[in-house]
Design an enzyme around this catalytic site. Structure first.
Site, short mmCIF file in Angstrom:
data_model
loop_
_atom_site.label_atom_id
_atom_site.label_comp_id
_atom_site.label_asym_id
_atom_site.label_seq_id
_atom_site.Cartn_x
_atom_site.Cartn_y
_atom_site.Cartn_z
N LYS A 150 -28.90 70.72 32.65
CA LYS A 150 -29.11 72.15 33.15
C LYS A 150 -27.57 72.52 32.51
O LYS A 150 -28.10 74.00 32.84
CB LYS A 150 -27.77 71.46 34.34
CG LYS A 150 -28.38 70.78 35.51
CD LYS A 150 -27.39 69.92 36.73
CE LYS A 150 -26.11 69.51 36.04
NZ LYS A 150 -26.39 68.20 35.64
N ARG A 184 -22.15 68.74 44.62
CA ARG A 184 -22.83 68.30 44.31
C ARG A 184 -22.22 66.31 45.67
O ARG A 184 -22.62 65.72 45.67
CB ARG A 184 -21.54 66.89 43.66
CG ARG A 184 -22.48 67.30 42.09
CD ARG A 184 -21.34 66.40 40.97
NE ARG A 184 -21.20 65.95 40.13
CZ ARG A 184 -21.59 67.51 38.89
NH1 ARG A 184 -21.35 67.44 38.33
NH2 ARG A 184 -22.05 66.11 37.38
N ARG A 210 -25.46 63.38 23.10
CA ARG A 210 -25.96 64.84 23.24
C ARG A 210 -23.93 65.16 22.75
O ARG A 210 -23.46 64.50 22.47
CB ARG A 210 -25.41 65.05 24.89
CG ARG A 210 -24.83 66.31 24.99
CD ARG A 210 -24.71 66.99 26.18
NE ARG A 210 -24.43 65.78 27.46
CZ ARG A 210 -24.70 66.35 28.60
NH1 ARG A 210 -25.17 66.90 29.19
NH2 ARG A 210 -24.32 65.36 29.46
N ARG A 261 -18.62 64.19 24.50
CA ARG A 261 -17.72 63.88 25.39
C ARG A 261 -17.24 63.12 26.12
O ARG A 261 -18.35 61.89 25.59
CB ARG A 261 -18.69 64.90 26.67
CG ARG A 261 -18.74 66.05 26.72
CD ARG A 261 -19.35 66.46 28.01
NE ARG A 261 -19.24 65.57 29.15
CZ ARG A 261 -20.53 66.13 30.22
NH1 ARG A 261 -21.46 66.93 29.78
NH2 ARG A 261 -20.17 65.00 31.65
N ARG A 296 -22.16 57.47 36.50
CA ARG A 296 -22.60 58.84 36.95
C ARG A 296 -23.72 58.90 37.72
O ARG A 296 -24.29 59.91 38.56
CB ARG A 296 -22.60 59.52 35.69
CG ARG A 296 -21.00 60.19 35.42
CD ARG A 296 -20.65 60.41 33.50
NE ARG A 296 -21.66 61.64 33.68
CZ ARG A 296 -21.72 62.08 32.06
NH1 ARG A 296 -21.67 61.53 31.12
NH2 ARG A 296 -21.92 63.36 32.28
#
Ligand code: AMP
Length: 218
Positions: A15, A90, A128, A162, A173
């Site tokens: 996203k 969310r 990531r 992160r 998550r």
């Protein structure tokens, strides 16, 4: 094109990458609640400490705070012609708030699901990295930088990982996503505002489908 674009998808679906492209190419502000909370947790306040605990464990920030942050951000003048929401809504309460907001602003809403199977997501998240200078997003498995751990455009900048992109937190998550956020996909589908794109392909192929979905009147 006066639209609210809601980018949906599990953590690691891409996203953020797509929202950055929409900002660059369509000139729409990119509003990422995750980015805003990460910035807020860097300050030295009791709220920052609370946010650090929440974000590092992978659960959701309470609706009341999340909604307040989005209300404030979307009332800025740059949002007059629409905006891209990345990571919001969310929960059902957030989706309700967004309906009210969209109606008040007179913007139609289109939700785009970047669809990626669950088994690919874990690698997407643990691999990531992002550049602390320009925000460019890399992945050590799928989109590595030219040189290990540094940005192609900012060689003096060591890529950042992160705090919540670890194998442990990603489990929470993904579970939170399945329980709280996935029902919203059905909601946008029922109300004929959902477009699905296959998020397993290259960045440009995915972008082309998203741009098509948000600029067309389908
Ligand atoms: P993201 O960058 O979208 O993956 O978000 C990182 C973290 O920020 C999430 O795991 C949540 O703790 C928090 N967060 C981001 N957006 C929301 C939201 N809309 N509602 C509640 N918590 C959020």
């Amino acid at each position: 094109m006066l639209k609210i674009i809601v980018l949906m998808g599990a953590p690691g679906a891409g996203k953020g990458t797509q929202a950055r492209l929409l900002r660059e190419r369509l000139g729409l502000p990119h509003i990422s609640t995750g980015d805003m909370f990460r910035a807020m947790k860097e300050s030295h306040t009791p709220l920052a400490e609370e946010l650090r605990l929440i974000l590092d464990s992978g659960v959701l920030v309470p609706d009341e705070l999340t909604i307040r942050v989005v209300e404030e951000r979307t009332s800025k003048p740059d949002c007059r012609n629409g905006y891209v929401l990345d990571g919001f809504p969310r929960t059902p309460a957030q989706a309700d708030m967004l309906e009210t907001l969209a109606a008040g602003q007179g913007h139609p809403l289109v939700a785009v699901l970047v669809d990626v199977p669950f088994d690919i997501l874990e690698k997407r998240v643990t691999g990531r990295r992002n550049c602390p200078v320009c925000g460019e997003i890399y992945n050590v498995y799928f989109k590595p930088p030219k040189f290990d751990e540094v940005c192609d455009l900012h060689p003096s900048a060591k890529l950042h990982r992160r705090a919540d992109d670890n194998a442990e937190t990603i489990k929470t998550r993904l579970a939170t996503y399945g329980q709280e956020t996935q029902p919203l996909i059905e909601y946008y589908e029922r109300t004929s505002r959902l477009r699905r794109v296959d998020g397993t392909r290259g960045v440009e192929a995915i972008y082309a489908d998203i741009e098509n979905a948000v600029t067309g009147d389908k």
